[in-house]
Design a protein around this motif. Structure first.
Motif, mmCIF file in Angstrom:
data_model
loop_
_atom_site.group_PDB
_atom_site.id
_atom_site.type_symbol
_atom_site.label_atom_id
_atom_site.label_comp_id
_atom_site.label_asym_id
_atom_site.label_seq_id
_atom_site.Cartn_x
_atom_site.Cartn_y
_atom_site.Cartn_z
ATOM 1 N N VAL A 113 0.836 -1.201 0.000
ATOM 2 C CA VAL A 113 0.000 0.000 0.000
ATOM 3 C C VAL A 113 0.872 1.252 0.000
ATOM 4 N N LYS A 114 1.885 1.279 0.842
ATOM 5 C CA LYS A 114 2.759 2.436 0.907
ATOM 6 C C LYS A 114 3.520 2.633 -0.399
ATOM 7 N N GLU A 115 3.966 1.533 -0.998
ATOM 8 C CA GLU A 115 4.680 1.635 -2.269
ATOM 9 C C GLU A 115 3.796 2.263 -3.340
ATOM 10 N N SER A 116 2.524 1.862 -3.389
ATOM 11 C CA SER A 116 1.612 2.390 -4.402
ATOM 12 C C SER A 116 1.357 3.874 -4.187
ATOM 13 N N GLU A 117 1.163 4.277 -2.929
ATOM 14 C CA GLU A 117 0.875 5.673 -2.645
ATOM 15 C C GLU A 117 2.064 6.570 -2.999
ATOM 16 N N SER A 118 3.274 6.069 -2.755
ATOM 17 C CA SER A 118 4.447 6.884 -3.035
ATOM 18 C C SER A 118 4.670 7.069 -4.526
ATOM 19 N N ALA A 119 4.126 6.125 -5.334
ATOM 20 C CA ALA A 119 4.327 6.192 -6.782
ATOM 21 C C ALA A 119 3.075 6.666 -7.507
ATOM 22 N N ARG A 120 2.131 7.275 -6.797
ATOM 23 C CA ARG A 120 0.847 7.651 -7.374
ATOM 24 C C ARG A 120 1.009 8.679 -8.492
ATOM 25 N N ALA A 121 0.559 8.327 -9.677
ATOM 26 C CA ALA A 121 0.566 9.225 -10.830
ATOM 27 C C ALA A 121 -0.549 8.776 -11.754
ATOM 28 N N ASP A 122 -1.419 9.687 -12.117
ATOM 29 C CA ASP A 122 -2.590 9.339 -12.912
ATOM 30 C C ASP A 122 -2.210 8.842 -14.299
ATOM 31 N N THR A 123 -2.992 7.891 -14.808
ATOM 32 C CA THR A 123 -2.839 7.386 -16.165
ATOM 33 C C THR A 123 -4.205 7.422 -16.845
ATOM 34 N N GLN A 124 -4.252 6.966 -18.093
ATOM 35 C CA GLN A 124 -5.510 6.906 -18.829
ATOM 36 C C GLN A 124 -6.200 5.551 -18.664
ATOM 37 N N ILE A 125 -5.621 4.662 -17.868
ATOM 38 C CA ILE A 125 -6.187 3.324 -17.683
ATOM 39 C C ILE A 125 -7.352 3.384 -16.701
ATOM 40 N N GLN A 126 -8.470 2.788 -17.070
ATOM 41 C CA GLN A 126 -9.626 2.681 -16.191
ATOM 42 C C GLN A 126 -10.073 1.223 -16.139
ATOM 43 N N CYS A 127 -10.471 0.780 -14.958
ATOM 44 C CA CYS A 127 -10.831 -0.623 -14.745
ATOM 45 C C CYS A 127 -12.215 -0.746 -14.113
ATOM 46 N N PRO A 128 -12.931 -1.836 -14.394
ATOM 47 C CA PRO A 128 -14.125 -2.158 -13.608
ATOM 48 C C PRO A 128 -13.694 -2.360 -12.155
ATOM 49 N N SER A 129 -14.468 -1.860 -11.202
ATOM 50 C CA SER A 129 -14.057 -1.970 -9.798
ATOM 51 C C SER A 129 -15.252 -2.286 -8.907
ATOM 52 N N CYS A 130 -15.022 -3.187 -7.940
ATOM 53 C CA CYS A 130 -16.026 -3.524 -6.927
ATOM 54 C C CYS A 130 -15.399 -4.502 -5.953
ATOM 55 N N TYR A 131 -16.112 -4.777 -4.865
ATOM 56 C CA TYR A 131 -15.654 -5.797 -3.918
ATOM 57 C C TYR A 131 -16.865 -6.433 -3.250
ATOM 58 N N SER A 132 -16.663 -7.639 -2.734
ATOM 59 C CA SER A 132 -17.708 -8.311 -1.963
ATOM 60 C C SER A 132 -17.060 -9.272 -0.981
#
Length: 238
Positions: A113-132
């Protein structure tokens, strides 16, 4: 007599090797896991470490468990180390970290989680998202990905009987995708029933198509105009 002596030495050596296995031991929910080194029993041959960090539902949940295990890490899929997160929205994500180490204590896992936050940069990629949780009711939204993330669909079971389904952006690497994609792969305390990694899903802007009349259409229009012009002229003459 000599054979008995050699057998006794080998048995003593084997017992010494088994008894020498030491693992970190602790279990915690929503708090820091203060581990201690323990000597494993004769049946334990591996050290297992698993952790979960979740902000799904915008509620913080964490779990960590380190223990001695009878799992043979070398001869099956439990030798795999996984550490990645899935982000279903800007404020909701779920991270796995699990490993099994034979004959020695496991090294520390990095926090995905920390690694992802430190490298946060917007892209044009969009994904279907949900959880259960423990259901098949996963209502999809759309999530924009950051640099280094890809679309995933994951269904995983924990040994405690809980099941989680996740769709969204993930920092999972190609090697981990290749290992988990066949399905029903167990790593530590998790069995990944399904892992589908998609390189990217991008949104496209509709384009406006401008059509130019064909030559035959233009000739037809010209002919009709000529006919109406002739009729008008005849009317004026008579």
């Amino acid at each position: 007599m000599k054979g008995i002596l050699i057998a006794s030495v080998l048995a003593a050596f084997a017992i010494t090797v088994i008894d020498s296995l030491s693992c970190e031991h602790c279990e915690s929910f929503n708090s820091s896991c203060i581990s201690e080194i323990v000597n494993c029993g004769n049946e334990s041959i591996s050290c297992v470490e698993s952790s979960v960090n979740s902000t799904l539902g915008e509620s913080l949940y964490s779990y960590e468990n380190k223990f001695c295990s009878e799992i043979n890490c070398i001869n099956n899929s439990n030798s795999v180390v996984v550490s990645f997160m899935v982000r279903v929205s800007d404020n909701q994500q779920f991270s796995f970290a699990s490993q099994c180490c034979q004959g020695d204590a496991c090294p520390d896992n990095k926090d995905p989680v920390k690694e992802s936050e430190s490298a946060r940069a917007d892209t044009q990629i969009q994904c279907p998202s949900c959880y259960s949780y423990n259901t098949t009711n996963c209502k999809e939204n759309t999530q924009s990905c950051s640099q280094g993330e890809r679309c995933v669909h994951i269904i995983a079971d924990h040994v405690n009987g809980n099941k989680v389904e996740l769709k969204g952006c993930s920092n999972i690497d190609e090697a981990t995708c290749d290992i988990l994609t066949p399905g029903n792969v167990t790593v530590g305390e998790f069995t990944f029933q399904m892992v589908n990694c998609i390189n990217e899903i991008t949104t496209t802007t509709p384009t406006t198509v401008t059509t130019t009349p064909s030559t035959s259409t233009s000739l037809k229009a010209s002919f009709i105009s000529s006919v109406f012009g002739s009729l008008l002229l005849l009317k004026l003459l008579f």
